[in-house]
Motif scaffolding. Structure first.
Motif, PDB file in Angstrom:
ATOM      1  N   ASP A  79     -22.202  11.240  51.460  1.00 44.37           N
ATOM      2  CA  ASP A  79     -22.519  12.673  51.474  1.00 44.37           C
ATOM      3  C   ASP A  79     -21.295  13.453  51.948  1.00 44.37           C
ATOM      4  OD1 ASP A  79     -25.930  12.152  52.591  1.00 44.37           O
ATOM      5  OD2 ASP A  79     -25.066  12.270  50.583  1.00 44.37           O
TER       6      ASP A  79
ATOM      7  N   ASP B 235     -20.927  14.454  48.764  1.00 36.76           N
ATOM      8  CA  ASP B 235     -20.580  14.393  47.347  1.00 36.76           C
ATOM      9  C   ASP B 235     -21.765  13.997  46.465  1.00 36.76           C
ATOM     10  OD1 ASP B 235     -17.375  13.095  48.255  1.00 36.76           O
ATOM     11  OD2 ASP B 235     -17.907  15.136  47.705  1.00 36.76           O
TER      12      ASP B 235
ATOM     13  N   TYR C 143     -20.749  28.413  42.431  1.00 35.40           N
ATOM     14  CA  TYR C 143     -21.050  27.365  43.398  1.00 35.40           C
ATOM     15  C   TYR C 143     -19.978  26.271  43.389  1.00 35.40           C
ATOM     16  CZ  TYR C 143     -23.436  23.569  45.821  1.00 35.40           C
ATOM     17  OH  TYR C 143     -23.749  22.563  46.690  1.00 35.40           O
ATOM     18  N   THR C 144     -19.484  25.919  42.216  1.00 32.36           N
ATOM     19  CA  THR C 144     -18.516  24.810  42.114  1.00 32.36           C
ATOM     20  C   THR C 144     -17.090  25.244  42.432  1.00 32.36           C
ATOM     21  OG1 THR C 144     -18.282  25.228  39.722  1.00 32.36           O
ATOM     22  CG2 THR C 144     -19.875  23.550  40.411  1.00 32.36           C
ATOM     23  N   ARG C 145     -16.832  26.539  42.503  1.00 31.73           N
ATOM     24  CA  ARG C 145     -15.472  27.018  42.766  1.00 31.73           C
ATOM     25  C   ARG C 145     -14.982  26.500  44.112  1.00 31.73           C
ATOM     26  NH1 ARG C 145     -16.292  32.065  41.940  1.00 31.73           N
ATOM     27  NH2 ARG C 145     -15.721  31.991  39.732  1.00 31.73           N
ATOM     28  N   GLY C 146     -13.854  25.815  44.093  1.00 30.54           N
ATOM     29  CA  GLY C 146     -13.276  25.282  45.319  1.00 30.54           C
ATOM     30  C   GLY C 146     -13.879  23.975  45.772  1.00 30.54           C
ATOM     31  N   LYS C 147     -14.863  23.452  45.052  1.00 36.79           N
ATOM     32  CA  LYS C 147     -15.494  22.177  45.414  1.00 36.79           C
ATOM     33  C   LYS C 147     -15.094  21.084  44.419  1.00 36.79           C
ATOM     34  CE  LYS C 147     -19.732  24.150  47.444  1.00 36.79           C
ATOM     35  NZ  LYS C 147     -19.506  25.578  47.190  1.00 36.79           N
ATOM     36  N   LYS C 148     -15.134  19.855  44.867  1.00 38.59           N
ATOM     37  CA  LYS C 148     -14.826  18.739  43.984  1.00 38.59           C
ATOM     38  C   LYS C 148     -16.078  18.327  43.219  1.00 38.59           C
ATOM     39  CE  LYS C 148     -10.929  16.868  46.567  1.00 38.59           C
ATOM     40  NZ  LYS C 148     -10.349  15.688  47.251  1.00 38.59           N
ATOM     41  N   LEU C 149     -16.625  19.278  42.495  1.00 38.42           N
ATOM     42  CA  LEU C 149     -17.819  19.056  41.695  1.00 38.42           C
ATOM     43  C   LEU C 149     -17.547  19.519  40.280  1.00 38.42           C
ATOM     44  CD1 LEU C 149     -20.515  20.434  44.183  1.00 38.42           C
ATOM     45  CD2 LEU C 149     -20.016  18.021  43.706  1.00 38.42           C
TER      46      LEU C 149
ATOM     47  N   ALA D  32     -24.452  21.162  39.069  1.00 35.48           N
ATOM     48  CA  ALA D  32     -23.204  20.858  39.761  1.00 35.48           C
ATOM     49  C   ALA D  32     -23.323  19.472  40.371  1.00 35.48           C
ATOM     50  CB  ALA D  32     -22.934  21.894  40.847  1.00 35.48           C
ATOM     51  N   SER D  33     -22.355  18.620  40.083  1.00 36.35           N
ATOM     52  CA  SER D  33     -22.435  17.250  40.566  1.00 36.35           C
ATOM     53  C   SER D  33     -21.067  16.587  40.486  1.00 36.35           C
ATOM     54  CB  SER D  33     -23.439  16.449  39.728  1.00 36.35           C
ATOM     55  OG  SER D  33     -23.439  15.080  40.087  1.00 36.35           O
ATOM     56  N   ASP D  34     -20.847  15.594  41.341  1.00 42.52           N
ATOM     57  CA  ASP D  34     -19.720  14.697  41.112  1.00 42.52           C
ATOM     58  C   ASP D  34     -20.007  13.937  39.815  1.00 42.52           C
ATOM     59  OD1 ASP D  34     -18.538  11.807  41.309  1.00 42.52           O
ATOM     60  OD2 ASP D  34     -17.350  13.002  42.707  1.00 42.52           O
TER      61      ASP D  34
END
Length: 444
Positions: free
Chosen positions: A41, A43, A58-64, A81-83
């Motif tokens: 978690d 991720d 939501y995904t902006r700036g995230k590794k998703l 949104a997901s890995d």
């Protein structure tokens, strides 16, 4: 931003768990196997949205990675949104006929070179799609080498197939050895350029449903936040899933998961430090001129002696990029870090300058990007004599390794790409892009 929906929307409403070893199901009453021992978690977080803007925010700036899936009931699209590894874990538990899933190719995200090749088989009964793909791949490799200096082989091209009796359909994803594209706008510019250059290759042209003759490459798949179908997925109300083609020669994936990750256009994990390739300008992108966060290898122009001369000339500034125009025998150097303009006799506050080298006349001058200096051109200065060689007309500039510039720009013999001599005959002139107003573009 609206609240995310429960991920159960992806599978249907829960009930009992399927028996161990049996593929999951998105029918009512079935719960998918949980994601364990894949990632720690947070991720493993998955969130579903009804609006694409909420997903992208939501995904902006995230590794998703932003994904799309279509409801098996009515084809309505939802956003997740997901890995990607977690997404694959759950997506593979859905019934194959209900896997209507897509990647969102995010605007301005670094991405792989990709193609959508298709034609109506009933309207083009004389076309051999497999051979057409082989020829097309050869053409693309030719231009990658000629324009960017990037070499790749068929083993670097993931070839996915969803052909039916009525339609030939392929997705090609190029996993270049040391490069990615700036974004899918730049990919689209490159693809359209290639298609323009091979417009005379009759063997790659097909007839569409409106009776028009076109190349079998779809140039409309490079738009903003494009949805691109995933490996093993089908379209809503269709049965043909996207699978490895029988003639696929890609050899870097050892598992289905690895094939899936390689097929994702914006999944560039492990590409840190790769060259970022650009081809033309993206519409409305204010950041296109910004320095890439990924290190970009210094690329020599065809005239390294000129490069070194300019680099010393503009100190303490440096060359941001060079653009070579073969038909005009001209190089334009954009400069950053030194804004001294001869027109105003001082440094500009915000706008940069450029130097233009006219190799045919062996002179150069300074110009400016400032609107107030748009018509300014300094007096011509002579290119230093040690950089000039005799090309038979008393002028010229040395190219790489001392080769005269006209020789260094000579076009290689048009490769066969598996075509017959008669098929090649009509294509040579259109492929000779150095006769057109095209430039080499190098990031420094």
């Amino acid at each position: 931003m609206s609240s995310p929906l429960p991920v159960g929307k992806f599978y249907g409403r829960g009930g009992h768990r399927p028996k161990l070893g049996v593929c999951g199901d998105d029918s009512p009453g079935v719960v998918p196997f949980p994601c364990k021992s894949i990632l720690s978690d947070p991720d493993t977080v998955r969130k579903v949205f009804t609006k694409q803007d909420d997903l992208l925010n939501y995904t902006r700036g995230k590794k998703l990675t932003p994904f799309v899936f279509e409801s098996k009931d009515d084809g309505r699209r939802f956003f997740m949104a997901s890995d990607p590894r977690v997404f694959w874990h759950y997506d593979t538990q859905r019934q194959p006929q209900h896997r209507h899933t897509y990647e969102v190719i995010r605007e301005y995200a670094n991405c792989k070179l990709y193609f959508d090749l298709e034609f109506d088989a009933l309207l083009n009964p004389d076309k051999d799609g497999v051979r057409m793909v082989r020829i097309f791949v050869g053409v693309v490799m030719y231009f990658l080498k000629k324009i960017f200096g990037v070499e790749c082989g068929e083993s670097d091209v993931l070839n996915l197939d969803s052909t039916t009796s009525g339609k030939f359909s392929r997705h090609l994803i190029f996993l270049l050895p040391d490069a990615v594209f700036r974004d899918n706008y730049n990919v689209g510019n490159f693809v359209k350029f290639v298609c323009e250059k091979i417009t005379n290759l009759a063997y790659l042209k097909i007839v569409d449903s409106k009776g028009r003759e076109n190349l079998f490459c779809d140039t409309a798949v490079y738009s903003k936040n494009r949805h691109f179908r995933l490996y093993k997925s089908t379209k809503y109300n269709k049965t043909a899933s996207l699978e490895l083609a029988a003639d696929n020669k890609f050899n870097r994936a050892e598992s289905e998961l690895e094939v899936f990750l390689c097929s994702l256009i914006t999944y560039t994990e492990g590409c840190e430090g790769f060259r970022v390739l650009e081809f033309g300008n993206a519409p409305g992108n204010p950041k296109l001129g910004a320095v890439s966060r990924n290190p970009v290898h210094r690329e020599p122009s065809p005239f390294p002696q000129i490069d070194r001369f300019v680099a010393n000339l503009v100190l303490p500034g440096h060359i941001y990029r060079s653009s070579y125009f073969p038909t005009r025998d001209t190089i334009v150097y954009d400069i950053v870090g030194n804004r001294f303009c001869g027109n105003v006799g001082r440094q500009h506050k915000s706008n940069n300058i450029k130097y233009v080298f006219d190799l045919s006349r062996a002179v150069y001058c300074q110009k400016c990007h400032d609107p107030d200096c748009s018509d300014y051109k300094s007096e011509d200065l002579a290119i230093p004599a040690e950089l000039i060689v005799d090309r038979g007309d008393g002028a010229g500039v040395t190219g790489e390794r001392g080769v005269a510039s006209d020789q260094s720009r000579s076009l290689q013999r048009f490769p066969s790409f598996g075509l017959t001599d008669s098929e090649i005959l009509g294509a040579y002139n259109s492929l000779d892009y150095e006769k057109n107003d095209f430039y080499y573009h190098h990031r420094q």
